[in-house]
Scaffold this motif. Structure first.
Motif, PDB file in Angstrom:
ATOM      1  N   LYS A  48      -3.938  21.346   9.731  1.00 18.31           N
ATOM      2  CA  LYS A  48      -4.537  20.822   8.499  1.00 18.31           C
ATOM      3  C   LYS A  48      -3.936  19.452   8.149  1.00 18.31           C
ATOM      4  CE  LYS A  48      -7.006  21.031   4.725  1.00 18.31           C
ATOM      5  NZ  LYS A  48      -8.398  20.711   4.753  1.00 18.31           N
ATOM      6  N   GLU A  49      -2.626  19.282   8.320  1.00 17.88           N
ATOM      7  CA  GLU A  49      -1.987  18.008   7.978  1.00 17.88           C
ATOM      8  C   GLU A  49      -2.366  16.885   8.956  1.00 17.88           C
ATOM      9  OE1 GLU A  49      -0.130  20.896   8.093  1.00 17.88           O
ATOM     10  OE2 GLU A  49       0.799  20.842  10.037  1.00 17.88           O
ATOM     11  N   ASP A  50      -2.956  17.231  10.101  1.00 17.53           N
ATOM     12  CA  ASP A  50      -3.382  16.230  11.080  1.00 17.53           C
ATOM     13  C   ASP A  50      -4.808  15.739  10.819  1.00 17.53           C
ATOM     14  OD1 ASP A  50      -1.714  17.871  13.872  1.00 17.53           O
ATOM     15  OD2 ASP A  50      -0.945  16.557  12.302  1.00 17.53           O
ATOM     16  N   GLU A  51      -5.456  16.253   9.774  1.00 17.69           N
ATOM     17  CA  GLU A  51      -6.854  15.921   9.518  1.00 17.69           C
ATOM     18  C   GLU A  51      -7.100  14.417   9.348  1.00 17.69           C
ATOM     19  OE1 GLU A  51      -9.041  18.715   7.117  1.00 17.69           O
ATOM     20  OE2 GLU A  51     -10.038  17.031   6.131  1.00 17.69           O
ATOM     21  N   PRO A  52      -6.253  13.670   8.567  1.00 21.16           N
ATOM     22  CA  PRO A  52      -6.518  12.215   8.451  1.00 21.16           C
ATOM     23  C   PRO A  52      -6.452  11.502   9.802  1.00 21.16           C
ATOM     24  CG  PRO A  52      -4.978  12.934   6.747  1.00 21.16           C
ATOM     25  CD  PRO A  52      -5.165  14.089   7.681  1.00 21.16           C
ATOM     26  N   MET A  70      -8.308   2.913  -0.067  1.00 22.70           N
ATOM     27  CA  MET A  70      -6.882   2.604  -0.183  1.00 22.70           C
ATOM     28  C   MET A  70      -6.077   3.899  -0.305  1.00 22.70           C
ATOM     29  SD  MET A  70      -6.417  -0.616   0.131  1.00 22.70           S
ATOM     30  CE  MET A  70      -4.788  -0.863  -0.537  1.00 22.70           C
ATOM     31  N   LYS A  71      -6.597   4.850  -1.079  1.00 26.76           N
ATOM     32  CA  LYS A  71      -5.924   6.148  -1.230  1.00 26.76           C
ATOM     33  C   LYS A  71      -5.858   6.865   0.115  1.00 26.76           C
ATOM     34  CE  LYS A  71      -4.426   9.800  -3.545  1.00 26.76           C
ATOM     35  NZ  LYS A  71      -3.029  10.027  -3.400  1.00 26.76           N
ATOM     36  N   LYS A  72      -6.949   6.834   0.863  1.00 26.29           N
ATOM     37  CA  LYS A  72      -6.958   7.471   2.181  1.00 26.29           C
ATOM     38  C   LYS A  72      -5.950   6.825   3.120  1.00 26.29           C
ATOM     39  CE  LYS A  72     -11.670   9.272   2.164  1.00 26.29           C
ATOM     40  NZ  LYS A  72     -12.984   9.240   2.803  1.00 26.29           N
ATOM     41  N   VAL A  73      -5.870   5.490   3.073  1.00 21.79           N
ATOM     42  CA  VAL A  73      -4.915   4.776   3.925  1.00 21.79           C
ATOM     43  C   VAL A  73      -3.492   5.147   3.526  1.00 21.79           C
ATOM     44  CG1 VAL A  73      -3.969   2.484   4.432  1.00 21.79           C
ATOM     45  CG2 VAL A  73      -6.436   2.855   4.509  1.00 21.79           C
ATOM     46  N   GLN A  74      -3.223   5.197   2.212  1.00 24.90           N
ATOM     47  CA  GLN A  74      -1.878   5.568   1.754  1.00 24.90           C
ATOM     48  C   GLN A  74      -1.539   6.995   2.181  1.00 24.90           C
ATOM     49  OE1 GLN A  74      -2.077   4.862  -2.441  1.00 24.90           O
ATOM     50  NE2 GLN A  74      -1.715   2.650  -2.250  1.00 24.90           N
ATOM     51  N   ASP A  75      -2.496   7.905   2.023  1.00 28.49           N
ATOM     52  CA  ASP A  75      -2.269   9.287   2.442  1.00 28.49           C
ATOM     53  C   ASP A  75      -1.993   9.370   3.942  1.00 28.49           C
ATOM     54  OD1 ASP A  75      -2.686  10.060  -0.155  1.00 28.49           O
ATOM     55  OD2 ASP A  75      -4.710  10.869   0.189  1.00 28.49           O
ATOM     56  N   PHE A  76      -2.771   8.605   4.691  1.00 24.65           N
ATOM     57  CA  PHE A  76      -2.598   8.606   6.139  1.00 24.65           C
ATOM     58  C   PHE A  76      -1.235   8.051   6.513  1.00 24.65           C
ATOM     59  CE2 PHE A  76      -2.917   6.322  10.196  1.00 24.65           C
ATOM     60  CZ  PHE A  76      -3.155   7.395  11.030  1.00 24.65           C
ATOM     61  N   GLU A  77      -0.837   6.925   5.888  1.00 21.91           N
ATOM     62  CA  GLU A  77       0.462   6.328   6.184  1.00 21.91           C
ATOM     63  C   GLU A  77       1.591   7.288   5.800  1.00 21.91           C
ATOM     64  OE1 GLU A  77       0.324   2.590   4.139  1.00 21.91           O
ATOM     65  OE2 GLU A  77      -0.762   1.611   5.767  1.00 21.91           O
ATOM     66  N   ALA A  78       1.436   7.969   4.663  1.00 22.83           N
ATOM     67  CA  ALA A  78       2.448   8.933   4.236  1.00 22.83           C
ATOM     68  C   ALA A  78       2.529  10.091   5.233  1.00 22.83           C
ATOM     69  CB  ALA A  78       2.124   9.449   2.835  1.00 22.83           C
ATOM     70  N   SER A  79       1.383  10.558   5.694  1.00 19.63           N
ATOM     71  CA  SER A  79       1.401  11.670   6.656  1.00 19.63           C
ATOM     72  C   SER A  79       2.010  11.229   7.980  1.00 19.63           C
ATOM     73  CB  SER A  79      -0.001  12.230   6.871  1.00 19.63           C
ATOM     74  OG  SER A  79      -0.795  11.305   7.582  1.00 19.63           O
ATOM     75  N   GLN A  80       1.814   9.983   8.360  1.00 19.61           N
ATOM     76  CA  GLN A  80       2.402   9.472   9.603  1.00 19.61           C
ATOM     77  C   GLN A  80       3.914   9.335   9.475  1.00 19.61           C
ATOM     78  OE1 GLN A  80       0.988   8.851  12.707  1.00 19.61           O
ATOM     79  NE2 GLN A  80      -0.545  10.101  11.700  1.00 19.61           N
ATOM     80  N   ALA A  81       4.374   8.975   8.287  1.00 25.58           N
ATOM     81  CA  ALA A  81       5.817   8.825   8.077  1.00 25.58           C
ATOM     82  C   ALA A  81       6.518  10.171   8.114  1.00 25.58           C
ATOM     83  CB  ALA A  81       6.078   8.132   6.745  1.00 25.58           C
ATOM     84  N   THR A  82       5.839  11.247   7.724  1.00 22.59           N
ATOM     85  CA  THR A  82       6.473  12.567   7.681  1.00 22.59           C
ATOM     86  C   THR A  82       6.348  13.328   8.993  1.00 22.59           C
ATOM     87  OG1 THR A  82       4.452  13.565   6.793  1.00 22.59           O
ATOM     88  CG2 THR A  82       6.099  12.796   5.194  1.00 22.59           C
ATOM     89  N   VAL A  83       5.493  12.908   9.881  1.00 20.66           N
ATOM     90  CA  VAL A  83       5.309  13.615  11.156  1.00 20.66           C
ATOM     91  C   VAL A  83       6.464  13.237  12.088  1.00 20.66           C
ATOM     92  CG1 VAL A  83       3.827  13.857  13.170  1.00 20.66           C
ATOM     93  CG2 VAL A  83       2.819  13.676  10.902  1.00 20.66           C
ATOM     94  N   PRO A  84       7.215  14.215  12.582  1.00 23.99           N
ATOM     95  CA  PRO A  84       8.330  13.915  13.497  1.00 23.99           C
ATOM     96  C   PRO A  84       7.827  13.333  14.820  1.00 23.99           C
ATOM     97  CG  PRO A  84       8.301  16.262  12.886  1.00 23.99           C
ATOM     98  CD  PRO A  84       7.100  15.617  12.281  1.00 23.99           C
ATOM     99  N   ALA A  85       8.725  12.652  15.499  1.00 24.30           N
ATOM    100  CA  ALA A  85       8.372  12.002  16.762  1.00 24.30           C
ATOM    101  C   ALA A  85       7.916  13.023  17.803  1.00 24.30           C
ATOM    102  CB  ALA A  85       9.547  11.196  17.284  1.00 24.30           C
TER     103      ALA A  85
END
Length: 150
Positions: A138-142, A95-110
């Motif tokens: 590094k931020e693309d790792e998930p 669940m933590k990994k999914v949340q981290d991944f979703e957060a990283s996707q929300a911050t990545v610009p289009a």
């Protein structure tokens, strides 16, 4: 011709397996005979007792049986609880990994997402030439891990 030797070897293997199986069954029969003799002796002793003593003996036997059954059930319960704790820990991690991944996707610009798609295509083409060589942020790792798994 190797064919008869092969058949002979197979027959010897089957004979050996059969003999081992027969031996195991004989041991099991012997153990059952011993248990039956013990039960017969206990039954004969019970018949010699007074009716009240027979009831008491029967109750003692039932208490012993239920106690053993309860111990087995407690052991099973402990195993299941341990497994449940392990699975809950794993679920929290995922669940933590999914949340981290979703957060990283929300911050990545289009634009970057578009760039990542282009990089993925390029990586797939380069994969033939460089097997295992991969450059990423590094931020693309998930995202990379997710893509590797799927």
């Amino acid at each position: 011709c190797p064919f008869p030797r092969l058949l002979e070897a197979q027959l010897q293997d089957q004979r050996r397996e059969h003999e081992e199986e027969v031996e195991a069954l004989k041991n099991e029969v012997d153990a059952m005979k011993e248990e039956l003799e013990k039960q017969q002796q206990a039954f004969l002793q019970t018949l010699q007792l007074s009716p009240e003593a027979q009831v008491e003996f029967g109750l003692q036997q039932e208490i012993t049986r239920l106690t053993n059954e309860n111990l087995d059930l407690k052991e099973l319960l402990e195993k299941l609880e341990k497994n449940e704790k392990k699975l809950k820990k794993q679920l929290k991690i995922y669940m933590k990994k999914v949340q981290d991944f979703e957060a990283s996707q929300a911050t990545v610009p289009a634009e970057r997402r578009h760039h990542e798609r282009n990089m993925q295509v390029a990586v797939q083409r380069k994969e033939k030439d460089f097997q295992g060589m991969l450059e990423y942020y590094k931020e693309d790792e998930p995202l990379l891990i997710r893509n590797l798994i799927t």
